[in-house]
Design a protein around this motif. Structure first.
Motif, PDB file in Angstrom:
ATOM      1  N   PRO A  42      21.159  31.439  44.566  1.00 26.57           N
ATOM      2  CA  PRO A  42      21.354  32.876  44.346  1.00 26.57           C
ATOM      3  C   PRO A  42      22.749  33.190  43.806  1.00 26.57           C
ATOM      4  CG  PRO A  42      21.537  32.385  46.663  1.00 26.57           C
ATOM      5  CD  PRO A  42      21.144  31.104  45.987  1.00 26.57           C
ATOM      6  N   ILE A  43      22.811  34.149  42.898  1.00 26.04           N
ATOM      7  CA  ILE A  43      24.097  34.639  42.398  1.00 26.04           C
ATOM      8  C   ILE A  43      24.039  36.158  42.299  1.00 26.04           C
ATOM      9  CG2 ILE A  43      24.682  32.559  41.100  1.00 26.04           C
ATOM     10  CD1 ILE A  43      23.866  34.063  38.569  1.00 26.04           C
ATOM     11  N   THR A  44      25.210  36.777  42.346  1.00 32.32           N
ATOM     12  CA  THR A  44      25.352  38.211  42.167  1.00 32.32           C
ATOM     13  C   THR A  44      26.141  38.434  40.886  1.00 32.32           C
ATOM     14  OG1 THR A  44      25.408  38.498  44.555  1.00 32.32           O
ATOM     15  CG2 THR A  44      26.179  40.338  43.232  1.00 32.32           C
ATOM     16  N   ILE A  45      25.634  39.304  40.024  1.00 28.51           N
ATOM     17  CA  ILE A  45      26.277  39.557  38.735  1.00 28.51           C
ATOM     18  C   ILE A  45      26.707  41.019  38.671  1.00 28.51           C
ATOM     19  CG2 ILE A  45      25.964  39.582  36.235  1.00 28.51           C
ATOM     20  CD1 ILE A  45      23.834  37.432  36.609  1.00 28.51           C
ATOM     21  N   LEU A  46      27.959  41.243  38.282  1.00 28.62           N
ATOM     22  CA  LEU A  46      28.488  42.589  38.068  1.00 28.62           C
ATOM     23  C   LEU A  46      28.776  42.752  36.586  1.00 28.62           C
ATOM     24  CD1 LEU A  46      31.037  42.759  40.989  1.00 28.62           C
ATOM     25  CD2 LEU A  46      28.811  43.812  40.899  1.00 28.62           C
ATOM     26  N   GLU A  47      28.242  43.796  35.992  1.00 29.23           N
ATOM     27  CA  GLU A  47      28.499  44.042  34.576  1.00 29.23           C
ATOM     28  C   GLU A  47      28.523  45.529  34.309  1.00 29.23           C
ATOM     29  OE1 GLU A  47      23.879  43.466  33.120  1.00 29.23           O
ATOM     30  OE2 GLU A  47      25.391  42.053  32.474  1.00 29.23           O
ATOM     31  N   GLY A  48      29.000  45.892  33.120  1.00 28.64           N
ATOM     32  CA  GLY A  48      29.034  47.298  32.734  1.00 28.64           C
ATOM     33  C   GLY A  48      30.398  47.941  32.873  1.00 28.64           C
ATOM     34  N   TYR A  49      31.460  47.165  33.093  1.00 24.10           N
ATOM     35  CA  TYR A  49      32.809  47.727  33.198  1.00 24.10           C
ATOM     36  C   TYR A  49      33.345  47.947  31.791  1.00 24.10           C
ATOM     37  CZ  TYR A  49      37.613  48.334  34.798  1.00 24.10           C
ATOM     38  OH  TYR A  49      38.850  48.844  35.057  1.00 24.10           O
ATOM     39  N   THR A  50      33.831  49.143  31.498  1.00 18.09           N
ATOM     40  CA  THR A  50      34.288  49.449  30.150  1.00 18.09           C
ATOM     41  C   THR A  50      35.804  49.508  30.032  1.00 18.09           C
ATOM     42  OG1 THR A  50      34.085  51.803  30.639  1.00 18.09           O
ATOM     43  CG2 THR A  50      32.199  50.738  29.592  1.00 18.09           C
ATOM     44  N   GLY A  51      36.518  49.142  31.067  1.00 18.58           N
ATOM     45  CA  GLY A  51      37.976  49.164  31.027  1.00 18.58           C
ATOM     46  C   GLY A  51      38.539  47.895  30.418  1.00 18.58           C
ATOM     47  N   ALA A  52      39.806  47.633  30.693  1.00 21.84           N
ATOM     48  CA  ALA A  52      40.473  46.451  30.155  1.00 21.84           C
ATOM     49  C   ALA A  52      39.934  45.181  30.809  1.00 21.84           C
ATOM     50  CB  ALA A  52      41.978  46.556  30.385  1.00 21.84           C
ATOM     51  N   SER A  95      32.994  33.257  38.827  1.00 26.08           N
ATOM     52  CA  SER A  95      33.673  33.158  37.547  1.00 26.08           C
ATOM     53  C   SER A  95      33.596  34.488  36.818  1.00 26.08           C
ATOM     54  CB  SER A  95      33.042  32.061  36.690  1.00 26.08           C
ATOM     55  OG  SER A  95      31.711  32.381  36.392  1.00 26.08           O
ATOM     56  N   PHE A  96      34.317  34.551  35.702  1.00 28.28           N
ATOM     57  CA  PHE A  96      34.322  35.718  34.831  1.00 28.28           C
ATOM     58  C   PHE A  96      33.978  35.223  33.436  1.00 28.28           C
ATOM     59  CE2 PHE A  96      36.405  38.497  31.795  1.00 28.28           C
ATOM     60  CZ  PHE A  96      35.931  39.719  32.196  1.00 28.28           C
ATOM     61  N   LYS A  97      32.791  35.588  32.945  1.00 29.21           N
ATOM     62  CA  LYS A  97      32.346  35.150  31.624  1.00 29.21           C
ATOM     63  C   LYS A  97      31.646  36.302  30.917  1.00 29.21           C
ATOM     64  CE  LYS A  97      31.337  30.407  32.948  1.00 29.21           C
ATOM     65  NZ  LYS A  97      30.271  29.424  33.118  1.00 29.21           N
ATOM     66  N   ASP A  98      31.902  36.446  29.629  1.00 28.60           N
ATOM     67  CA  ASP A  98      31.196  37.414  28.785  1.00 28.60           C
ATOM     68  C   ASP A  98      31.195  38.819  29.387  1.00 28.60           C
ATOM     69  OD1 ASP A  98      30.576  35.292  27.064  1.00 28.60           O
ATOM     70  OD2 ASP A  98      28.737  34.853  28.164  1.00 28.60           O
ATOM     71  N   ASP A  99      32.340  39.277  29.855  1.00 25.80           N
ATOM     72  CA  ASP A  99      32.480  40.606  30.475  1.00 25.80           C
ATOM     73  C   ASP A  99      31.546  40.797  31.663  1.00 25.80           C
ATOM     74  OD1 ASP A  99      34.490  41.322  28.725  1.00 25.80           O
ATOM     75  OD2 ASP A  99      33.094  42.163  27.261  1.00 25.80           O
ATOM     76  N   LYS A 100      31.297  39.728  32.410  1.00 22.36           N
ATOM     77  CA  LYS A 100      30.492  39.772  33.621  1.00 22.36           C
ATOM     78  C   LYS A 100      31.228  39.015  34.711  1.00 22.36           C
ATOM     79  CE  LYS A 100      26.105  39.653  31.148  1.00 22.36           C
ATOM     80  NZ  LYS A 100      24.871  38.886  30.940  1.00 22.36           N
ATOM     81  N   ILE A 101      31.125  39.519  35.942  1.00 24.38           N
ATOM     82  CA  ILE A 101      31.625  38.793  37.105  1.00 24.38           C
ATOM     83  C   ILE A 101      30.424  38.129  37.751  1.00 24.38           C
ATOM     84  CG2 ILE A 101      32.694  38.968  39.376  1.00 24.38           C
ATOM     85  CD1 ILE A 101      34.187  41.414  38.399  1.00 24.38           C
TER      86      ILE A 101
END
Length: 109
Positions: free
Chosen positions: A47-57, A77-83
């Motif tokens: 299982p993994i949790t993905i956070l995306e959709g941040y439009t800041g720096a 990790s942090f890849k392709d504007d996703k945590i």
């Protein structure tokens, strides 16, 4: 006698910098109007949790990723504007982000 008193006794001429005492838990991260998406997936059976959709720096998002990983004591990790966080921590992550002032949306299950 606590540590501050002991340090004052050892160094009576020292005056603390005002910047040292102003460390707060809320960093200067840009808060957006759109919600951050919190997803759950399984990759290679884990299982993994993905956070995306941040439009800041990107640097702010990297700081947020590091803070989440250290507070949860997990890898990620942090890849392709996703945590990407290892494990299913959607509830904990969502409550932490809401405390910081972010708008969070749960996607899937």
């Amino acid at each position: 006698m606590d540590l501050q008193d002991q340090l004052k006794n050892l160094f009576p001429d020292h005056t603390p910098d005002p910047e040292e005492n102003t460390k707060d838990s809320k960093q200067n991260l840009w808060l957006q109007d759109d919600p951050i998406l919190c997803k759950y997936e399984k990759r290679k059976g884990k299982p993994i949790t993905i956070l995306e959709g941040y439009t800041g720096a990107t640097e702010d998002f990297k700081k947020l990723a590091k803070e989440l990983k250290t507070k949860l004591s997990v890898g990620g990790s942090f890849k392709d504007d996703k945590i990407i966080i290892q494990g299913d921590y959607r509830d904990k992550i969502m409550s932490m982000l809401k405390d910081k002032g972010f708008n969070v949306k749960r996607v899937g299950g």
